[in-house]
Structure formats: C-alpha cells, structure tokens
Design a protein around this motif. Structure first.
Motif, PDB file in Angstrom:
ATOM      1  N   TYR A  20      48.159  29.768  43.716  1.00  0.00           N
ATOM      2  CA  TYR A  20      48.362  28.474  43.071  1.00  0.00           C
ATOM      3  C   TYR A  20      47.153  27.539  43.221  1.00  0.00           C
ATOM      4  O   TYR A  20      46.469  27.229  42.261  1.00  0.00           O
ATOM      5  CB  TYR A  20      49.623  27.800  43.630  1.00  0.00           C
ATOM      6  CG  TYR A  20      50.880  28.645  43.508  1.00  0.00           C
ATOM      7  CD1 TYR A  20      51.244  29.200  42.279  1.00  0.00           C
ATOM      8  CD2 TYR A  20      51.692  28.886  44.603  1.00  0.00           C
ATOM      9  CE1 TYR A  20      52.410  29.974  42.152  1.00  0.00           C
ATOM     10  CE2 TYR A  20      52.856  29.652  44.492  1.00  0.00           C
ATOM     11  CZ  TYR A  20      53.199  30.193  43.262  1.00  0.00           C
ATOM     12  OH  TYR A  20      54.343  30.944  43.154  1.00  0.00           O
ATOM     13  N   THR A  21      46.902  27.098  44.448  1.00  0.00           N
ATOM     14  CA  THR A  21      45.935  26.023  44.676  1.00  0.00           C
ATOM     15  C   THR A  21      44.561  26.318  44.080  1.00  0.00           C
ATOM     16  O   THR A  21      43.927  25.432  43.491  1.00  0.00           O
ATOM     17  CB  THR A  21      45.787  25.758  46.198  1.00  0.00           C
ATOM     18  OG1 THR A  21      47.086  25.637  46.769  1.00  0.00           O
ATOM     19  CG2 THR A  21      44.980  24.494  46.457  1.00  0.00           C
ATOM     20  N   ASP A  22      44.090  27.540  44.260  1.00  0.00           N
ATOM     21  CA  ASP A  22      42.754  27.881  43.755  1.00  0.00           C
ATOM     22  C   ASP A  22      42.758  28.311  42.288  1.00  0.00           C
ATOM     23  O   ASP A  22      41.694  28.576  41.728  1.00  0.00           O
ATOM     24  CB  ASP A  22      42.127  29.004  44.604  1.00  0.00           C
ATOM     25  CG  ASP A  22      41.699  28.519  45.993  1.00  0.00           C
ATOM     26  OD1 ASP A  22      41.678  27.286  46.222  1.00  0.00           O
ATOM     27  OD2 ASP A  22      41.378  29.367  46.845  1.00  0.00           O
ATOM     28  N   ARG A  23      43.938  28.387  41.655  1.00  0.00           N
ATOM     29  CA  ARG A  23      43.994  28.864  40.269  1.00  0.00           C
ATOM     30  C   ARG A  23      44.586  27.876  39.276  1.00  0.00           C
ATOM     31  O   ARG A  23      44.077  27.707  38.177  1.00  0.00           O
ATOM     32  CB  ARG A  23      44.800  30.166  40.195  1.00  0.00           C
ATOM     33  CG  ARG A  23      44.002  31.373  40.670  1.00  0.00           C
ATOM     34  CD  ARG A  23      44.805  32.650  40.530  1.00  0.00           C
ATOM     35  NE  ARG A  23      45.449  32.768  39.229  1.00  0.00           N
ATOM     36  CZ  ARG A  23      46.507  33.544  38.980  1.00  0.00           C
ATOM     37  NH1 ARG A  23      47.032  34.260  39.960  1.00  0.00           N
ATOM     38  NH2 ARG A  23      47.044  33.596  37.784  1.00  0.00           N
ATOM     39  N   THR A  83      47.561  29.529  48.434  1.00  0.00           N
ATOM     40  CA  THR A  83      46.212  29.093  48.072  1.00  0.00           C
ATOM     41  C   THR A  83      45.639  29.991  46.976  1.00  0.00           C
ATOM     42  O   THR A  83      45.119  29.493  45.968  1.00  0.00           O
ATOM     43  CB  THR A  83      45.293  29.113  49.314  1.00  0.00           C
ATOM     44  OG1 THR A  83      45.866  28.287  50.320  1.00  0.00           O
ATOM     45  CG2 THR A  83      43.902  28.600  48.970  1.00  0.00           C
TER      46      THR A  83
END
Lengths: 258, 258, 258, 258
Positions: free
Chosen positions: B148-151, B145
């Motif tokens: 990757y997911t938040d960036r 998260t």
C-alpha cells in the motif's frame, strides 16, 4: 476554480523505529504520534491550513497558502524536537485525490517509506498564484448524542460513527475524488472538488442507505482550508437551525448554477 | 481468568463547547484533543494501562491496576490544565464489551454527555483483587508498506487499512465482545476475552474474505495492558519471523487446551 | 538603526486562579506554565521572533515581523486550548527597555494583572515599516561544564550561573536599556540597543569583577530576532574557535566605526 | 526526621547537541526544554514528587516515594519520545544540599555531562523505608502585583523578583543547606532541612535587608513533596489571611519545641 494543495507528511522509517532495538512502549508511541500531529496541526493551522492525522505515520494536510520555505521550516523544527524526522510531498490539483496522488508519488519516487536512508525529503511545487480557492465540507451525525452516546455503550456508538465514516470516505473518494477525514466526535471533514448540493445529498443518502447513519453537511469555499472550513462550520450551524441536511455557503452554492 | 477493567473517558459537554460562542478554529480543536489524549495515554501508560483515542471526545482506557484515587488524580490534573473537564466511568468484566457497557451506563445514569451541569463525574468500582489478568491482541497488515504505502496514494492506502479495521472491529465485537482500536500505521490493538488461536484465525479469515486485507496477530496475557500488550508485540514479531498469521504467548496459548 | 518590537504576554488574573477554589497542584501549574510558554515560543519563533519565559505569568517576546493579526491569532488560539487567557501589550523603540515600558503601560492602563474583568486585552501598534533591524547578544559561561557542572553539585553550579545572570541583567538594563534573559544551561540571550564591542567587553568585565563568572558573547543584527540570534550564535561559535570574549557579526560590528 | 530524596536529571551531552551540525533554532530549543521539563514535572508530580527546571539541561527533582523502577521508566519514556536522553542521579540525606551532592557525584563519577558515550546513566539508591518525611517552604513576594507588576515595566518587576530570589537561594544554601527554586510569578519553593520559624524569619529579614524585597513563607512537612508542598501552600494562605510573614503547619511547627 478549486485548486487544492495537499501535503503528504510521512514519518521516515517509522515502523522499523517502533520495534528497534525491541518493541517500544505503546503509550509512548501513542503520545509521540499524537503530539507530533498536534504540532503539525498548529503549524499548518496558523498559516490557514488543515492537517489530518489519517494513519499518524502518514498524515495529510491541506496547505494552500504554504510555500516551500514553510514546508522546510516545519521539517527542520520537527527534526529538532522529535526522535524521528518527516518527509513532505506536495501535490496540487482541482481534484483532491489527484493532488494527493502527485504528493504521494513524489515521496515514493524518492524511496520507500521504510528506507533507512531516505530522510527529510521534500518534493513537489506549491501554488505560487494565490487566486484559486478550495472547498471544505464538514459533516456530522444527526442527533449523535441522543441516539448513540447517551444510549449505547461507547464502543457501539463508535462502531456506528466508524461505519458511517468508512462508507462516506469510500463513496466520496470513488465518485468525486473527495478525501474525508474523521476528526473526532461525530465529525468528518472532507476536502472536496467542486460539487453541487445534489451531489452532497446523494452522498448522505448513500451513507444512510448503506449503514443507516444519518449525516448532514455544511460546505464552504475559501482561499485557505481555514477560511473554507469556517464557512463550512457556519453552514453546518445553518443545517442545525433550519433542520436541513445540506447547506452551502454563497461561494460554494454558486457552483450549482454554473 | 481474564477480568478487564475499562474506563470510559468523556469530555464534559464538549460538542456545545466547540461551537460556543461560535465555531472554534478546527486546528485548535485538533491540537487540544490530541494533546489531551496524549496526556491520558501517558498517565494511564505509566501505571501499566492503555488508552485509545476512539472518538477523542470519548476515549476508552484499559485500566487494570488503576484504583479510584488514580482516576481522581487524572480528573483533577486535566481540569487544572485544560479548558474542558472529563468524566470517568469504570466497568469490570471478563468480557470487554460487558465491562464497557457498565462503564458507559455509569456515566449515562449521571446525565447526558451534553448536559452542562454534569461535570467531573466518577462512577464504577475498580478491581481491588489483583490476581486476574487480561488479554491484548496486536494486529497488523501483512506487507502494508510494500502493498500500500509505497504503491498507492496515501488516501487509497488509508482506505484499505480503514476497511480492514472497520470489518475487524465489528466482527470481534459481535462474535466475542472484543474491542478493537486503530492505533496508527497498519496497527490495530484489541482488548479481548479468552479466545483460542482458532478464533483469531477465523477473525483474520473473515477480514480477508470481506475486504481483502490480510492481517496477522500476536496475542499476550498479563496483569496489566502494558504487560499483555508487550507480550502481544513480541508474539507479533514471532509471526514476522516465522511467517505465521497467529501467535499466542504461553499464557494466552494455555487457553486452547482448557 | 535598531528598532525593537517587544510584546509583553501576561496571563490574565493568573495568581488568583492558581489558588481558586483552593491551591492547585504545583506540578500541574508547572506543566501548564511551561507548555503555555512552549506554545508561545513556537508561534513566535515560526514567525522569526523570540519568546522568553521570564516569570512565566509574564513573558517577554521580541516580535519584530509580527503584526496585529498575528497577535490576535495567538491570543485566540491560547484561549481555545488553555484554561487561562492572555493579554498582549506591544511596544516599539530603538531602546529595548523603552519598548518594554510602552508595552507594559498599555496593559497597566487597561487594568490590573489581577483584575478578573480584564481579559484578552491587546494594546500597542506593531512596526509597519520593515526596514529596521534589531540586535541580539548571546552570552555563555566559559568552560561551564568543566568548571561547574562536572565539579560542583548541581545547585552550586546553578548558583554560579544565577549570580552571573542576576549581575548581567541588572548591568545591561541600567547601563544600556538592554534586556537579558536566562535561556537554560549557561546561556543568556539579551535584546540590546546599538552597542559596540567595548561596551560588551565592559559588561563581561563587570560580571567577572562582581561575582567571578567569566562570560563571552556573540552579537548579531538582523530584521528579526531569529536572524539576529542566529548571527549571534555563529559569532559565539567564533569566540569558541578563536578564544575571544566578544565577537560581533559584520552588521553589528559596523556600529563601532560609526 | 526529614530525609529528602533528590534526583538530578541531566540531559546527556546537551550543549554539543544544540550546536551540531550547526546551531539549532533557539525557539525549538526553548520548546524542547520546556516540554521535556513539563513531562518530568507530570511524571514526578503524579507520584507525589516535585520537579524544578533549574537550568533546564540540569533539573532537580524531589523524589521521595519514587523507587528505582520509577526512575528507569522515566528514563525509558523520555528516550522514546525526545531526540535527547537523560541521566539520573539519586541522593538521600536529612540535608537537601548533601542529598544533591550525592546525586550529582553519582553522575560525575560516571563521566562528563558532555561525554558523548555517557548515556542514560542511573545512579544512587532511593529510600526504601517510607517512614521519613521532608519539608517544603513556599515563599512569595508581598503585594508583588501592586508594587511591581502593575507599576513597573515587566523587566524591572522581574529584576526585583530575581534579586530577591538570587539572595534567598544563596542564603538558604549557605546557612542551612536548603535549596530554593523560582517557580514563576513571585513564587519560590525551597526544599529545606528541619528549621524553626525563627530561621525562616531570619531568611526573610536577610533578603529584605540585602535587596529590599519583602517575602513571606508557608512551611509544610509531609511524606512526599506534594503533601509537604500542599501544607506549605495552605500555610502561605494563612500568612495572607493573618498578615503574618511565617506560618508553619502543625508538623513543621513541632520542630521548634523539640
């Protein structure tokens, strides 16, 4: 000109939920995820869109033709029927990767995917002018049943398809900003910017050179993902009948001569 | 000793059906596939098994604990509720890849996956002696998260996960005969033969070296996929708490000292 | 003026299918029926309509706002995902019973419900002018939980609700041409013609006199079933707060003074 | 001897949930209810049981053959996949009404159906000795398609079926403690105590006398609802072939001569 509207569908705080108070049954999670995706596919599909399961906790949908009210309705209905809620980020651009970048940023600015307080966010502005269209490319693997399914064990067949997919997804993303999604069997559907037949041929050649998987592709243009996708499916049928590797529908083919 | 029972679930003649009399709406196909998978996951899961969507037209299930009658019931029930039917091939071996080889061969010998006359085949012999167990390894990506997911935009996050998966699936298959399945988010579940902690560490190192994706893994043993998988989930929680990369439950850990 | 558009949804040749080649598992039939209904409820509901399960093999939907293309799409999508197909008859009238009469006749003229050759019929003409509205009445039983659910055994509670429903459905049909549907719990939703508060009071009195079940009702008007139904739900909440038996929203209330 | 195990499935605090924070979309509720029922029907059905939707927020299942662990698994799985939870009360008796009385009391003693703190209760003790059996009677309406479906408007057909059902459910409950459930089309399935052919004939005569609806019935006995129900379906097919009103399978028929 293509103008692709993409929606990032993100299950709110899903990871923590799956292990709270302790790890939940894996098959319940698989059922929940795939049914939630199916409902989104139905909702979006009935409005002319396409949804892809991607990572299941994050899904990507092509939503040309869906307005803000449609997005809110989807959000409300999922919240009414599932133990989890969803946030939606909308992005628009001629280039699919740029559109998804915008869609993702909207949600990221609103908080982390694992922020327990960030729920049912809706960001971004749908296309209001309906004159644009978008492009869908439908790939499949040549003779997949004969070469793989009927000969290898299922996992080795799957490895072949998967390596082909992993290679194509990366190539189209890096070279063109196209986004490719595995949709089952030996099928990959990509949302692409304007690309000519040569560019598709190069992509197919790249995959064959890199991992030995032979693809063919039909490409369609249309006002919605469904229209473009149906044209792509028919173009792919043309590939089958003619033994060709790339077929573009008339609108998509017009790109080349420009 | 591990003894894994795998079932290949193959939708009969599915490819031709999807384009007959002409290509069907893609979102209807996506809905059909994912709901059919969900139903199989529920059926198998309630009996202690695990099902993986793999290619959707071909799915792989870990079915230790399910007998021939269970398989027939699944087949009958799907045929009653879907417009397509399924064939089932069962294989058993200490090595998962060998078990799937046997499961696949059973169906291949009965005819092609795209043979219109080959319907609802059931081949192979389930384990009748219930003393064996099996091994499940549950991998996830470190700080997915945050990293990757938040960036990144969602597709670039997905590419990272996907490259990690494509690398791991190939390594475990080739080195050990283990079968790895992406199950959503940043999670990969593998059915593995007996492997010690070092072998898991090597797999994780290989993925990091090859594509830069850092994994951790919890491994469990049990009489059913559910039992082994739950032990694996708890072992993975241990990794999180201790900051370790590999944790084996007591039974799985016993393998090393042998 | 109310103008109700009703669609009769009829599963083609369903009875014979359920016993061919021999009787199918009852729980598979129950699952098939209720999921098929759920899909129709979602489809219709997202467009502002209401669907009722009625007899499951024959369902009635309020489809103001849905055009012929919507109906065809529903038909196509069901045919793609279920082992059975559906025929649709559309009828329009100020009086719901008359509208359903027309909807039914369309299908009856096309052949028997158990005619194996009559498949995916679509008859009738939807409203093209969107200026009309329709009326929804939402009934529930006073203190059903306290009086029945928490005191009687479940079947005896159910008998009470069922007798109340059987009485109301007949009364509204015979006296006004209103169509009442049990929707679960202690709730009945009726599609009604223009009726004043007194007429609703008489209906409630009739049910109490006949079978001793005390109802209350909220009534709403709107361009779609969803709008009228939401107004009805809020009116019913008003009944709860005020302790009244009949509440009409402003539009519905306007009927009386005319 | 018949010994029927019934389970009352009650959605916890459902009524208040449907209007909190304000009334939810009716079609979402309909979808939720019917899919939740479908999942229960599948779960119970795969173990040889029968589930009936009854009021949807309260469902009744025949669960001979399901033990406490099965009930807990169902409860856990629903809680993992739906926004609501379920409580389960189990009751056992030779007489179905008495069994349901016990099942209901268990839940009632644990608190109100609308008590926000009463969640996922499980009460009652399943049968541990598997030597008993149970009785299922499958009724349908003579020539329902010809007399009703193909001639009347759908609501008037439905009224006929519904009046027949309302009459039968009350008669069997009051005279014998049998519990009858409408299962769609023109079909009613009853869980009955030991009754001879004459008693069934009387029930059919009563319905015809009271509301003019002509029924026929097949009756089966078996260790599970599925077995008894399949025997009942075959007996009903016998009625069709022979033109008789009542057929009992061999085991059920043995009752008379005792």
């Amino acid at each position: 000109m293509t103008n692709t509207q993409l929606t990032l569908v993100q299950i709110d705080n899903y990871g923590p939920w799956t292990v709270t108070p302790e790890p939940r049954r894996e098959m319940d999670l698989q059922t929940l995820q795939s049914r939630l995706f199916a409902d989104i596919a139905q909702f979006v599909g009935y409005r002319g869109g396409y949804a892809f399961f991607t990572r299941f906790d994050n899904m990507v949908a092509v939503t040309n033709g869906l307005d803000t009210d449609d997005h809110r309705l989807l959000q409300e209905s999922m919240g009414n029927r599932y133990p989890v809620t969803i946030s939606l980020g909308i992005g628009v651009d001629a280039n699919p990767a740029v559109a998804l970048e915008a869609a993702t940023e909207g949600l990221q600015l609103a908080g982390s995917a694992q922020d327990g307080d960030r729920r049912e966010v809706l960001t971004g502005t749908p296309i209001t002018d309906g004159t644009d269209d978008l492009s869908i490319a439908h790939f499949d693997v040549n003779d997949a049943t004969e070469k793989y399914t009927d000969r290898l064990n299922e996992f080795d067949s799957f490895i072949q398809i998967e390596q082909g997919y992993a290679t194509l997804m990366r190539y189209l993303r890096e070279e063109h900003g196209g986004l490719s999604f595995f949709v089952g069997g030996d099928n990959i559907i990509a949302v692409t910017p304007e690309m000519g037949a040569d560019a598709y041929r190069d992509a197919i050649d790249h995959v064959e050179d890199a991992v030995g998987v032979e693809l063919k592709v039909g490409v369609g243009r249309g006002a919605t993902a469904h229209e473009a996708g149906m044209a792509a499916k028919h173009a792919l049928e043309e590939c089958r009948h003619r033994g060709t590797a790339v077929e573009l529908d008339d609108v998509a083919a017009g790109v080349e001569s420009e």
